[in-house]
Design an enzyme around this catalytic site. Structure first.
Site, PDB file in Angstrom:
ATOM      1  N   HIS A   1       0.817  -1.223   0.000  1.00 15.20           N
ATOM      2  CA  HIS A   1       0.000   0.000   0.000  1.00 15.20           C
ATOM      3  C   HIS A   1       0.854   1.278   0.000  1.00 15.20           C
ATOM      4  O   HIS A   1       0.737   2.086  -0.935  1.00 15.20           O
ATOM      5  CB  HIS A   1      -1.004  -0.065   1.158  1.00 15.20           C
ATOM      6  CG  HIS A   1      -1.698   1.222   1.441  1.00 15.20           C
ATOM      7  ND1 HIS A   1      -2.507   1.847   0.528  1.00 15.20           N
ATOM      8  CD2 HIS A   1      -1.689   2.033   2.535  1.00 15.20           C
ATOM      9  CE1 HIS A   1      -2.983   2.980   1.045  1.00 15.20           C
ATOM     10  NE2 HIS A   1      -2.497   3.117   2.261  1.00 15.20           N
TER      11      HIS A   1
ATOM     12  N   HIS B   1       3.616   7.129   5.149  1.00 15.84           N
ATOM     13  CA  HIS B   1       2.404   7.807   5.626  1.00 15.84           C
ATOM     14  C   HIS B   1       1.602   7.046   6.681  1.00 15.84           C
ATOM     15  O   HIS B   1       0.909   7.652   7.486  1.00 15.84           O
ATOM     16  CB  HIS B   1       1.507   8.237   4.445  1.00 15.84           C
ATOM     17  CG  HIS B   1       0.648   7.137   3.888  1.00 15.84           C
ATOM     18  ND1 HIS B   1       1.086   6.254   2.930  1.00 15.84           N
ATOM     19  CD2 HIS B   1      -0.625   6.773   4.170  1.00 15.84           C
ATOM     20  CE1 HIS B   1       0.114   5.406   2.640  1.00 15.84           C
ATOM     21  NE2 HIS B   1      -0.935   5.697   3.391  1.00 15.84           N
ATOM     22  N   ASP B   2       1.700   5.712   6.706  1.00 21.73           N
ATOM     23  CA  ASP B   2       0.934   4.951   7.716  1.00 21.73           C
ATOM     24  C   ASP B   2       1.809   4.429   8.859  1.00 21.73           C
ATOM     25  O   ASP B   2       1.328   3.660   9.695  1.00 21.73           O
ATOM     26  CB  ASP B   2       0.189   3.778   7.054  1.00 21.73           C
ATOM     27  CG  ASP B   2      -1.138   4.214   6.414  1.00 21.73           C
ATOM     28  OD1 ASP B   2      -1.741   5.194   6.903  1.00 21.73           O
ATOM     29  OD2 ASP B   2      -1.567   3.574   5.437  1.00 21.73           O
TER      30      ASP B   2
ATOM     31  N   GLU C   1       0.688   5.990  12.358  1.00 22.60           N
ATOM     32  CA  GLU C   1      -0.693   5.573  12.670  1.00 22.60           C
ATOM     33  C   GLU C   1      -0.793   4.070  12.974  1.00 22.60           C
ATOM     34  O   GLU C   1      -1.535   3.667  13.859  1.00 22.60           O
ATOM     35  CB  GLU C   1      -1.570   5.915  11.461  1.00 22.60           C
ATOM     36  CG  GLU C   1      -3.059   5.890  11.748  1.00 22.60           C
ATOM     37  CD  GLU C   1      -3.854   6.401  10.551  1.00 22.60           C
ATOM     38  OE1 GLU C   1      -3.641   7.571  10.156  1.00 22.60           O
ATOM     39  OE2 GLU C   1      -4.666   5.634  10.019  1.00 22.60           O
ATOM     40  N   ASP C   2      -0.029   3.265  12.266  1.00 19.79           N
ATOM     41  CA  ASP C   2      -0.262   1.817  12.323  1.00 19.79           C
ATOM     42  C   ASP C   2       0.897   0.974  12.836  1.00 19.79           C
ATOM     43  O   ASP C   2       0.796  -0.255  12.861  1.00 19.79           O
ATOM     44  CB  ASP C   2      -0.628   1.300  10.918  1.00 19.79           C
ATOM     45  CG  ASP C   2      -1.964   1.848  10.436  1.00 19.79           C
ATOM     46  OD1 ASP C   2      -2.794   2.197  11.284  1.00 19.79           O
ATOM     47  OD2 ASP C   2      -2.163   1.941   9.218  1.00 19.79           O
TER      48      ASP C   2
ATOM     49  N   ASP D   1      -3.473   8.301  -1.386  1.00 22.21           N
ATOM     50  CA  ASP D   1      -3.923   7.298  -0.400  1.00 22.21           C
ATOM     51  C   ASP D   1      -5.370   6.885  -0.702  1.00 22.21           C
ATOM     52  O   ASP D   1      -5.700   5.693  -0.764  1.00 22.21           O
ATOM     53  CB  ASP D   1      -3.809   7.929   1.002  1.00 22.21           C
ATOM     54  CG  ASP D   1      -4.005   6.944   2.134  1.00 22.21           C
ATOM     55  OD1 ASP D   1      -3.794   5.739   1.946  1.00 22.21           O
ATOM     56  OD2 ASP D   1      -4.363   7.399   3.244  1.00 22.21           O
TER      57      ASP D   1
HETATM   58  N1  LIG Z   1      -9.538  -0.656   0.564  1.00 17.49           N
HETATM   59  C1  LIG Z   1      -8.781  -1.390   1.389  1.00 17.49           C
HETATM   60  N2  LIG Z   1      -8.275  -0.809   2.519  1.00 17.49           N
HETATM   61  C2  LIG Z   1      -7.509  -1.557   3.351  1.00 17.49           C
HETATM   62  C3  LIG Z   1      -7.233  -2.907   3.065  1.00 17.49           C
HETATM   63  N3  LIG Z   1      -6.423  -3.376   4.050  1.00 17.49           N
HETATM   64  C4  LIG Z   1      -6.189  -2.369   4.897  1.00 17.49           C
HETATM   65  N4  LIG Z   1      -6.856  -1.255   4.487  1.00 17.49           N
HETATM   66  C5  LIG Z   1      -6.822   0.022   5.205  1.00 17.49           C
HETATM   67  O1  LIG Z   1      -8.080   0.191   5.843  1.00 17.49           O
HETATM   68  C6  LIG Z   1      -8.297   1.597   6.071  1.00 17.49           C
HETATM   69  C7  LIG Z   1      -9.746   1.895   5.771  1.00 17.49           C
HETATM   70  O2  LIG Z   1     -10.535   1.164   6.648  1.00 17.49           O
HETATM   71  P1  LIG Z   1     -11.344   1.887   7.803  1.00 17.49           P
HETATM   72  O3  LIG Z   1     -12.070   0.849   8.573  1.00 17.49           O
HETATM   73  O4  LIG Z   1     -12.162   2.989   7.173  1.00 17.49           O
HETATM   74  O5  LIG Z   1     -10.247   2.614   8.695  1.00 17.49           O
HETATM   75  P2  LIG Z   1      -9.302   2.063   9.857  1.00 17.49           P
HETATM   76  O6  LIG Z   1      -8.778   0.727   9.399  1.00 17.49           O
HETATM   77  O7  LIG Z   1      -8.218   3.137   9.911  1.00 17.49           O
HETATM   78  O8  LIG Z   1     -10.089   2.024  11.110  1.00 17.49           O
HETATM   79  C8  LIG Z   1      -7.339   2.350   5.163  1.00 17.49           C
HETATM   80  O9  LIG Z   1      -6.441   3.001   6.049  1.00 17.49           O
HETATM   81  P3  LIG Z   1      -5.605   4.291   5.614  1.00 17.49           P
HETATM   82  O10 LIG Z   1      -4.729   3.952   4.453  1.00 17.49           O
HETATM   83  O11 LIG Z   1      -4.972   4.807   6.867  1.00 17.49           O
HETATM   84  O12 LIG Z   1      -6.645   5.349   5.071  1.00 17.49           O
HETATM   85  P4  LIG Z   1      -7.980   5.971   5.734  1.00 17.49           P
HETATM   86  O13 LIG Z   1      -9.066   5.443   4.889  1.00 17.49           O
HETATM   87  O14 LIG Z   1      -8.055   5.489   7.163  1.00 17.49           O
HETATM   88  O15 LIG Z   1      -7.776   7.428   5.621  1.00 17.49           O
HETATM   89  C9  LIG Z   1      -6.687   1.251   4.314  1.00 17.49           C
HETATM   90  O16 LIG Z   1      -5.322   1.475   3.997  1.00 17.49           O
HETATM   91  C10 LIG Z   1      -7.787  -3.510   1.882  1.00 17.49           C
HETATM   92  O17 LIG Z   1      -7.606  -4.679   1.586  1.00 17.49           O
HETATM   93  N5  LIG Z   1      -8.545  -2.692   1.103  1.00 17.49           N
HETATM   94 MN   LIG Z   2      -2.868   4.683   3.806  1.00 21.14          MN
END
Ligand SMILES: Nc1nc2c(ncn2[C@@H]2O[C@H](COP(=O)(O)OP(=O)(O)O)[C@@H](OP(=O)(O)OP(=O)(O)O)[C@H]2O)c(=O)[nH]1
Ligand SMILES: [Mn+2]
Length: 209
Positions: A45, A70-71, A74-75, A131
């Site tokens: 990602h 970027h993550d 946070e992660d 992102d």
């Molecule tokens: N579409 C998708 N997303 C996935 C997958 N695996 C992990 N993610 C991550 O899940 C986040 C979106 O899920 P949410 O339930 O909305 O958020 P959360 O995990 O932060 O609680 C994204 O975080 P983020 O990058 O920090 O972005 P944000 O949406 O939280 O801003 C994304 O990168 C996947 O298989 N598909």
């Molecule tokens: Mn991200």
């Protein structure tokens, strides 16, 4: 040292700076997987987000490094100070701008992204756009484990509100996002400024109380 290195005031060449960053991010995300059924390594990602910026014509090394990282705060166990010490204040600052406060409730984090995004730097908006584009394309590719169609639809609607706060930043990324929103009949409404100002006022009252 090359002229470019001297100009940047760092000892790393551009290539070394990027490789160092990919290695740092891969090490930090090493035990994480995406939520897709294949459990793709998470590092795909951040690398993909940085690559979208390359496709979008972004050449600024700090922005590309911030995308790769970027993550991490946070992660993973990465701290802001660690990024500052390793990659400098500019990169650490952009990462901070796109980092959600995980101590807050999920709904509140999502609400704050919509409110704060219009005020972040140009570099942070670029990372945010890439992102969201990556995550939305990923949702088109396959549904994360445990997600319903409604949750996917809600993520598209929420993303459109965040993206609306970044418009005017990069034509390519915004064009690609617009195509995805159009396919789903999601409106990308720019300038909901009154509503955002109202929400911001409410948030600052909450912070004081
Ligand atoms: N579409 C998708 N997303 C996935 C997958 N695996 C992990 N993610 C991550 O899940 C986040 C979106 O899920 P949410 O339930 O909305 O958020 P959360 O995990 O932060 O609680 C994204 O975080 P983020 O990058 O920090 O972005 P944000 O949406 O939280 O801003 C994304 O990168 C996947 O298989 N598909
Ligand atoms: Mn991200």
């Amino acid at each position: 040292m090359s002229e470019l290195c001297k100009l940047r005031g760092k000892s790393d060449s551009v290539a070394a700076a990027i490789v160092k960053c990919v290695n740092f991010s891969a090490t930090k995300h090493r035990s994480q997987r995406r939520k897709d059924p294949e459990q793709t390594p998470y590092i795909n990602h951040p690398i993909g987000v940085a690559y979208l910026l390359v496709e979008a014509g972004v050449e600024d090394v700090d922005t590309l490094q911030a995308a790769l990282l970027h993550d991490t705060v946070e992660d993973t166990d990465t701290s802001h100070q660690e990024l500052d010490d390793t990659f400098g204040p500019k990169v650490a600052g952009v990462v901070a701008e796109v980092t959600d406060d995980k101590s807050l409730h999920w709904r509140e984090r999502k609400r704050l992204q919509i409110i704060h995004t219009p005020d972040v730097s140009h570099e942070a908006k670029l990372v945010k756009l890439a992102d969201k584009l990556y995550n939305l394309r990923d949702l088109e590719r396959c549904k994360p484990l445990g997600w319903t169609d409604t949750r996917v639809a809600e993520y598209f609607k929420w993303s459109a509100q965040v993206v609306a706060g970044c418009l005017g930043t990069n034509k390519y990324l915004e064009g690609e996002l617009e195509k995805l929103f159009t396919l789903r009949n999601v409106e990308l409404q720019p300038g909901r400024s009154e509503e955002i100002e109202e929400e911001k006022a409410k948030s600052s009252v909450r912070e004081i109380l």
